[in-house]
Motif scaffolding. Structure first.
Motif, mmCIF file in Angstrom:
data_model
loop_
_atom_site.group_PDB
_atom_site.id
_atom_site.type_symbol
_atom_site.label_atom_id
_atom_site.label_comp_id
_atom_site.label_asym_id
_atom_site.label_seq_id
_atom_site.Cartn_x
_atom_site.Cartn_y
_atom_site.Cartn_z
ATOM 1 N N ASP A 9 1.028 -1.070 -0.025
ATOM 2 C CA ASP A 9 -0.028 0.126 0.005
ATOM 3 C C ASP A 9 0.891 1.136 0.042
ATOM 4 O O ASP A 9 1.935 1.317 0.740
ATOM 5 C CB ASP A 9 -0.962 -0.084 1.127
ATOM 6 C CG ASP A 9 -1.994 1.027 1.074
ATOM 7 O OD1 ASP A 9 -1.827 2.008 0.589
ATOM 8 O OD2 ASP A 9 -3.286 0.501 1.350
ATOM 9 N N SER A 10 0.748 2.296 -0.886
ATOM 10 C CA SER A 10 1.347 3.401 -0.736
ATOM 11 C C SER A 10 0.948 4.628 0.108
ATOM 12 O O SER A 10 1.556 5.285 0.572
ATOM 13 C CB SER A 10 1.117 4.150 -2.306
ATOM 14 O OG SER A 10 -0.225 4.382 -2.505
ATOM 15 N N ASN A 11 -0.024 4.412 0.997
ATOM 16 C CA ASN A 11 -0.546 5.074 2.041
ATOM 17 C C ASN A 11 0.142 4.814 3.580
ATOM 18 O O ASN A 11 -0.322 3.974 4.048
ATOM 19 C CB ASN A 11 -2.016 4.862 2.216
ATOM 20 C CG ASN A 11 -2.671 6.015 3.251
ATOM 21 O OD1 ASN A 11 -1.929 6.585 4.120
ATOM 22 N ND2 ASN A 11 -3.997 6.260 3.092
ATOM 23 N N ASP A 54 -3.515 -2.882 -1.813
ATOM 24 C CA ASP A 54 -4.095 -1.794 -2.440
ATOM 25 C C ASP A 54 -3.686 -1.655 -4.090
ATOM 26 O O ASP A 54 -2.686 -1.817 -4.387
ATOM 27 C CB ASP A 54 -3.744 -0.467 -1.578
ATOM 28 C CG ASP A 54 -4.745 0.595 -2.055
ATOM 29 O OD1 ASP A 54 -5.686 0.732 -1.521
ATOM 30 O OD2 ASP A 54 -4.052 1.403 -2.956
ATOM 31 N N SER A 56 -3.055 0.955 -5.338
ATOM 32 C CA SER A 56 -2.089 1.889 -5.783
ATOM 33 C C SER A 56 -0.693 1.291 -5.996
ATOM 34 O O SER A 56 0.134 1.916 -6.401
ATOM 35 C CB SER A 56 -1.876 2.955 -4.662
ATOM 36 O OG SER A 56 -1.660 2.164 -3.348
#
Length: 347
Positions: A9-11, A54, A56
């Motif tokens: 996930d990039s978050n 995710d 992303s």
């Protein structure tokens, strides 16, 4: 059994929150990836059991190789890439304990019955029975389960009534439960992991599942299936006690529960109809000879008069009547007071 998990996930803020909770689970080891290149490299070089991703970071553009299970973190505000539509999905923004349980449930169906997540301890099984409706059997079973949990025992409550009423104390919600676990019997699904994925909790140490989906699921149960279900829960090693809340019928299924139970608590009520049914039950010589040694009596709605039940089954407690009680409050009160001391006889 340890699950090797890749999280992509990039978050980073979300990842930190996710990781802080998942670190508490001893049966998970995980690696985290925040960009496509590092994930792609890891998929080529490392072995994982599950990838939680995710879109992303992963949009189905690279092979998952030998990873048995890919799970998409579903952000309901975004779109789903065409290549990801067939992946199972978990809502991204929910309690992380819910994400953990869903991972277990999904992976249980992939990994097969190859091990358990617990330390292999054995549970003690206590069944609560009354031949008369309205004797307070469910109240007493729930009181025992709550008291055992308060005492520090990991306790699992299961209700085998056609029409159950445990929701007065153990809240029911949408989702899978007892019927789902029943469908896992005789399959290659990892039963322990599946159970952990569906478990609900009332308080610390008190566990249960949503009740059977329909009364038909109970009607159609064969005695052997009941025994197998109880045995399978017993052998997970997740619990110290199983508390079984039986129906009032004395049929083959009830006999099977008597057979597998370590202790049987018979609930009495001092009114004419209930007493007559109880006396008839205690006159069933074949039942008393086979299972009487496991039995104890618990007198509910005690009026203080001399008990005249003709039986040698020992009495382990008396519960006074309470006027117009709220069921949940009553169970909490009984479990936390001297009234719940009858549980000591079951230890």
């Amino acid at each position: 059994m340890n699950i090797r998990l890749a999280i992509a996930d990039s978050n980073e803020e979300y990842l930190n929150r996710l990781i802080n909770v998942l670190e508490e689970y001893d049966n998970l080891s995980f690696s985290v990836y925040t960009d496509k290149k590092s994930l792609e490299k890891a998929l080529l070089e490392k072995n994982f059991d599950v990838i939680l991703f995710d879109v992303s970071i992963y949009e189905g553009q690279m092979s998952l190789g030998k990873i048995p299970l890919g799970i998409m973190l579903l952000d309901e505000t975004g779109s789903i890439p065409e290549e990801c539509k067939n992946f199972p999905k978990i809502k991204k923004y929910q309690r992380i304990s819910g994400i953990y349980k869903k991972i277990l449930e999904l992976y249980a169906e992939k990994c097969g019955d190859i091990g358990i997540l617990s330390d292999g301890k054995k549970a003690k099984t206590v069944a609560f029975y009354s031949p008369a409706g309205g004797a307070g059997k469910t109240t007493m079973a729930l009181t025992a389960a709550a008291r055992l949990a308060m005492t520090g025992y990991k306790t699992f409550y299961i209700n085998l009534e056609d029409i159950a009423s445990e929701d007065c104390y153990l809240g029911q919600a949408e989702g899978k439960g007892m019927s789902e676990m029943l469908s896992c019997l005789g399959t290659s699904i990892n039963f322990t992991m599946k159970l952990e994925g569906l478990l609900r909790t009332k308080a610390e140490n008190l566990f249960y599942l949503n009740h059977f989906d329909t009364p038909n699921d109970i009607y159609e149960l064969k005695p052997e299936e009941i025994a197998e279900l109880i045995r399978s829960i017993f052998e997970t090693g997740l619990f110290d006690f199983l508390v079984i809340d039986m129906g009032i019928s004395m049929d083959e299924k009830a006999i099977k529960v008597f057979e597998v139970a370590d202790r049987i608590v018979v609930i009495e009520k001092q009114d004419a109809m209930a007493s007559k049914k109880l006396e008839t039950f205690f006159r069933q010589t074949h039942i008393m000879q086979e299972y009487g040694r496991k039995m104890s009596r618990l007198l509910n709605f005690d009026t203080g008069r001399v008990n005249t039940t003709a039986t040698q089954i020992p009495l382990i407690g008396r519960i006074n009547p309470v006027q117009n009680p709220d069921a949940a409050q009553l169970i909490t009160m009984l479990a936390g007071s001297a009234a719940g001391d009858f549980v000591k006889a079951l230890l």
